[in-house]
Design a protein around this motif. Structure first.
Motif: not given
Length: 308
Positions: A1-9
């Motif tokens: 799936x295409x997943x958009x992760x915010x706050x990834x760091x």
């Protein structure tokens, strides 16, 4: 799936992004800092520099990525040292939990993204009744004044994400520990700056950072909309876990203070959590997400963390 992760760091994102990539997902990951772009690319993600409070930029980034799932992990906790004035410490994070959440939900609606998985916290439960809470138990209607805005922001995520997103999930993490997640905790224990207050009767639930990331990955892939406690199997009173952490960290036993003295030194919020806090159960997450913690107890988790 295409997943958009915010706050990834952030602490959890650093484990979640490689996990998503290893599971075969196509990851777009955000950071506010251009200098962290290379780190995201090395983790297998397509990096995007965006401020979660810039509504137009968030919507544009999500629409470009066209994700099937959005993961909301935006916080601003790098400088957290003291919790005497909780709302001041969490002011930026509270904005990300309110305005930032609204921006992501608006972006999800425009991009046609049905599933949104957001970060919550188990501090929302009422400090009364039984010692171990399930998801249906009442939330705190009388937060400590110094933490009122912070608790309200956590409740906002709790309420808004499942109501707004067609498949909205909130993960109520316990107290997260592990490398990069709670270094201040061990530092405070070693310096004997974290005493047991008022008998240490408050119950805490913990979750190790890689276990929290694994639960988040599970929620990306499955689970009905709603809220889930993400904690280990072993809720415990402060009087039990804090001396144990001091022991495995090679520190002297923690000091002990009466509540009346703890209030001016540590703040009312810390005193309340140490004396009235409630733990919670992970049975729903185990059953519906098909997840279980690698570290079933903070005992083994603390040992691995501190010795590592």
């Amino acid at each position: 799936m295409r997943v958009f992760v915010t706050g990834a760091t952030g602490a959890l994102g650093r484990h979640l992004v490689p996990g998503l990539n290893a599971a075969g997902h196509q990851v777009t990951a955000t950071t506010r800092t251009p200098g962290k772009v290379a780190r995201l690319r090395e983790a297998g993600a397509e990096p995007v520099v965006v401020d979660g409070l810039d509504r137009d930029a968030v919507i544009a980034a999500v629409r470009a990525a066209a994700p099937e799932v959005i993961v909301h992990q935006m916080t601003a906790l790098a400088s957290m040292r003291s919790l005497r004035k909780v709302d001041q410490v969490f002011a930026a994070t509270n904005e990300l939990r309110t305005r930032g959440t609204d921006n992501l939900l608006a972006a999800a609606a425009q991009a046609g993204t049905r599933r949104v998985v957001a970060q919550g916290h188990n501090f929302v439960y009422a400090r009364s009744g039984g010692p171990v809470k399930i998801e249906e138990d009442p939330i705190d209607s009388r937060p400590i004044p110094s933490s009122a805005r912070t608790v309200a922001a956590i409740k906002y995520v709790d309420r808004t994400v499942p109501l707004t997103a067609p498949e909205g999930i909130v993960l109520r993490y316990g107290t997260v520990y592990g490398p990069g997640a709670s270094d201040q905790l061990v530092d405070g224990v070693r310096k004997r700056q974290l005493p047991v207050i008022g008998g240490g009767t408050g119950i805490w639930s913990f979750i190790e950072i890689t276990d929290a990331a694994a639960a988040t990955l599970a929620a990306v892939e499955r689970g009905a909309p709603g809220v889930y406690n993400v904690v280990d199997d072993d809720p415990a009173p402060v009087a039990e876990w804090l001396p144990y952490l001091a022991k495995v960290a090679g520190a002297k036993p923690p000091l002990r203070l009466p509540a009346w003295l703890g209030r001016p030194l540590a703040g009312e919020f810390v005193v309340a959590q140490m004396t009235e806090g409630r733990g919670c159960s992970n049975l729903k997450a185990r059953k519906e997400l098909g997840w279980e913690p690698r570290y079933a107890s903070w005992r083994e988790g603390f040992r691995a963390w501190v010795s590592g």
